[in-house]
Design an enzyme around this catalytic site. Sequence first.
Site, PDB file in Angstrom:
ATOM      1  N   SER A  37       1.070  -0.814   0.151  1.00  0.00           N
ATOM      2  CA  SER A  37       0.254  -0.005   0.662  1.00  0.00           C
ATOM      3  C   SER A  37       0.772   1.446  -0.018  1.00  0.00           C
ATOM      4  O   SER A  37       1.683   1.947   1.241  1.00  0.00           O
ATOM      5  CB  SER A  37      -0.761  -0.169   1.288  1.00  0.00           C
ATOM      6  OG  SER A  37      -1.286   1.282   1.552  1.00  0.00           O
ATOM      7  N   HIS A  78      -1.049  -1.127  -4.415  1.00  0.00           N
ATOM      8  CA  HIS A  78      -2.308  -0.610  -3.766  1.00  0.00           C
ATOM      9  C   HIS A  78      -2.847   1.167  -3.806  1.00  0.00           C
ATOM     10  O   HIS A  78      -1.442   1.238  -3.076  1.00  0.00           O
ATOM     11  CB  HIS A  78      -2.521  -1.469  -2.153  1.00  0.00           C
ATOM     12  CG  HIS A  78      -3.907  -1.402  -1.704  1.00  0.00           C
ATOM     13  ND1 HIS A  78      -4.997  -1.837  -2.647  1.00  0.00           N
ATOM     14  CD2 HIS A  78      -4.180  -0.398  -1.165  1.00  0.00           C
ATOM     15  CE1 HIS A  78      -6.445  -1.517  -2.347  1.00  0.00           C
ATOM     16  NE2 HIS A  78      -5.787  -0.751  -0.697  1.00  0.00           N
ATOM     17  N   ASP A 113      -4.385   4.420  -2.244  1.00  0.00           N
ATOM     18  CA  ASP A 113      -6.023   4.106  -1.441  1.00  0.00           C
ATOM     19  C   ASP A 113      -5.831   6.104  -1.337  1.00  0.00           C
ATOM     20  O   ASP A 113      -5.185   6.804  -1.456  1.00  0.00           O
ATOM     21  CB  ASP A 113      -5.292   4.002  -0.500  1.00  0.00           C
ATOM     22  CG  ASP A 113      -5.313   2.336   0.296  1.00  0.00           C
ATOM     23  OD1 ASP A 113      -6.097   1.766   0.610  1.00  0.00           O
ATOM     24  OD2 ASP A 113      -4.079   2.450   1.465  1.00  0.00           O
ATOM     25  N   MET A 143      -8.362   8.544  -0.322  1.00  0.00           N
ATOM     26  CA  MET A 143      -9.685   8.737   0.723  1.00  0.00           C
ATOM     27  C   MET A 143      -9.805  10.570   0.910  1.00  0.00           C
ATOM     28  O   MET A 143      -9.568  11.260   0.282  1.00  0.00           O
ATOM     29  CB  MET A 143      -8.722   8.432   1.735  1.00  0.00           C
ATOM     30  CG  MET A 143      -8.241   7.511   1.924  1.00  0.00           C
ATOM     31  SD  MET A 143      -7.309   7.429   4.354  1.00  0.00           S
ATOM     32  CE  MET A 143      -6.672   5.522   4.072  1.00  0.00           C
ATOM     33  N   HIS A 151      -7.463   1.415  -4.647  1.00  0.00           N
ATOM     34  CA  HIS A 151      -8.750   1.402  -3.831  1.00  0.00           C
ATOM     35  C   HIS A 151      -9.882   2.493  -3.014  1.00  0.00           C
ATOM     36  O   HIS A 151      -8.819   3.226  -2.363  1.00  0.00           O
ATOM     37  CB  HIS A 151      -8.281   1.013  -2.410  1.00  0.00           C
ATOM     38  CG  HIS A 151      -9.139   0.265  -1.397  1.00  0.00           C
ATOM     39  ND1 HIS A 151      -8.867   0.311   0.089  1.00  0.00           N
ATOM     40  CD2 HIS A 151     -10.811   0.212  -1.010  1.00  0.00           C
ATOM     41  CE1 HIS A 151      -9.619   0.327   1.049  1.00  0.00           C
ATOM     42  NE2 HIS A 151     -10.782   0.279  -0.224  1.00  0.00           N
ATOM     43  N   MET A 182     -11.716   4.632  -1.413  1.00  0.00           N
ATOM     44  CA  MET A 182     -12.483   4.963   0.291  1.00  0.00           C
ATOM     45  C   MET A 182     -13.032   6.548   0.127  1.00  0.00           C
ATOM     46  O   MET A 182     -12.924   7.323   0.544  1.00  0.00           O
ATOM     47  CB  MET A 182     -11.264   4.605   1.032  1.00  0.00           C
ATOM     48  CG  MET A 182     -11.376   3.341   1.057  1.00  0.00           C
ATOM     49  SD  MET A 182      -9.525   3.623   2.172  1.00  0.00           S
ATOM     50  CE  MET A 182      -8.528   3.686   1.580  1.00  0.00           C
ATOM     51  N   MET A 207     -12.369  -5.476   3.851  1.00  0.00           N
ATOM     52  CA  MET A 207     -11.614  -4.397   4.847  1.00  0.00           C
ATOM     53  C   MET A 207     -10.997  -5.138   6.242  1.00  0.00           C
ATOM     54  O   MET A 207     -12.374  -5.533   6.792  1.00  0.00           O
ATOM     55  CB  MET A 207     -12.157  -3.138   5.026  1.00  0.00           C
ATOM     56  CG  MET A 207     -12.071  -2.302   3.993  1.00  0.00           C
ATOM     57  SD  MET A 207     -10.456  -1.590   3.227  1.00  0.00           S
ATOM     58  CE  MET A 207      -9.786  -1.117   4.661  1.00  0.00           C
ATOM     59  N   GLY A 227      -1.611   1.419   9.806  1.00  0.00           N
ATOM     60  CA  GLY A 227      -1.521   1.037  10.790  1.00  0.00           C
ATOM     61  C   GLY A 227      -1.925   0.861  12.360  1.00  0.00           C
ATOM     62  O   GLY A 227      -1.722   0.827  13.135  1.00  0.00           O
ATOM     63  N   ASP A 239      -7.287  -6.628   3.310  1.00  0.00           N
ATOM     64  CA  ASP A 239      -7.020  -4.961   3.277  1.00  0.00           C
ATOM     65  C   ASP A 239      -6.812  -3.945   4.725  1.00  0.00           C
ATOM     66  O   ASP A 239      -8.104  -3.819   5.234  1.00  0.00           O
ATOM     67  CB  ASP A 239      -6.834  -4.061   2.731  1.00  0.00           C
ATOM     68  CG  ASP A 239      -7.115  -2.925   2.570  1.00  0.00           C
ATOM     69  OD1 ASP A 239      -6.017  -2.133   3.147  1.00  0.00           O
ATOM     70  OD2 ASP A 239      -7.055  -1.716   1.565  1.00  0.00           O
ATOM     71  N   GLY A 252      -3.637  -4.561   8.518  1.00  0.00           N
ATOM     72  CA  GLY A 252      -3.408  -4.893   9.385  1.00  0.00           C
ATOM     73  C   GLY A 252      -2.416  -6.420   8.770  1.00  0.00           C
ATOM     74  O   GLY A 252      -2.435  -7.037   9.805  1.00  0.00           O
TER      75      GLY A 252
END
Length: 216
Positions: A9, A32, A34, A36, A65, A67, A136, A144, A172, A174
């Site tokens: 990511s 990946h 992200d 947002m 991805h 979001m 998710m 994190g 996705d 952890g």
Amino acid sequence: MNNTRISPSLLAADFTRLGQQLQLVADADLLHVDIMDGHFVPNISFGPAVAAAAKAACDLPLDIHLMIDNPDTFIDSFAALEPEYLTIHYEASPHLHRSLAAIREHGLKAGVSLNPHTPVGWLEPILDSLDLILIMSVNPGFGGQTFIPHSYEKLRQARQLVGERPIAIEVDGGVSLDNAAALAHAGASILVAGSAIFQASDPQQYIAQMRKTLSA
Ligand code: DX5
Ligand code: ZN
């Protein structure tokens, strides 16, 4: 389990030296990305311009991805980057069937992401319209975070729901060396890992170790 794909990511990379960071993950399978918006999730990451810079700085296929609320308004912008997967959130998509069709009309694989509380079974009516289910395993918005154990059950449910269909199952949040093999065993075919890879002392070696544990 050998063909499980690894998708680092970008969110966890050091943005002051993006080019170098991307060289460190060149042995991965996907990148990946992200996105947002500060509405759907309580954080803002970056937009199409930074995603385009990342694409130009590596050879990995993009795994985008979104979001964001109203993802339909950004499908064209991100489709222009020609990602392998363009994924939107179930919870942000009141007309999911139409949104997925719009992604596929660009010749892309269409993904749907489920927040931790959203049941996997809700995808049953729309399975023929999607190419990827993203489970998710944290609440979206930040890297994190601690992996939510119930995600294993959701991966098993997704694997059962998908059956023989050519639908990828991605997890996705952890994800690390510690749980990679168990996640693949539960049904994941793509593992997203941000902080585990980019905060490793040697990201390239970390990816190699992930592959080793996946093929053991
Ligand atoms: C969280 C993002 C994840 C995140 C994963 O909202 O969707 O992709 O970057 O980060 P780690 O691997 O650090 O949990
Ligand atoms: Zn993500």
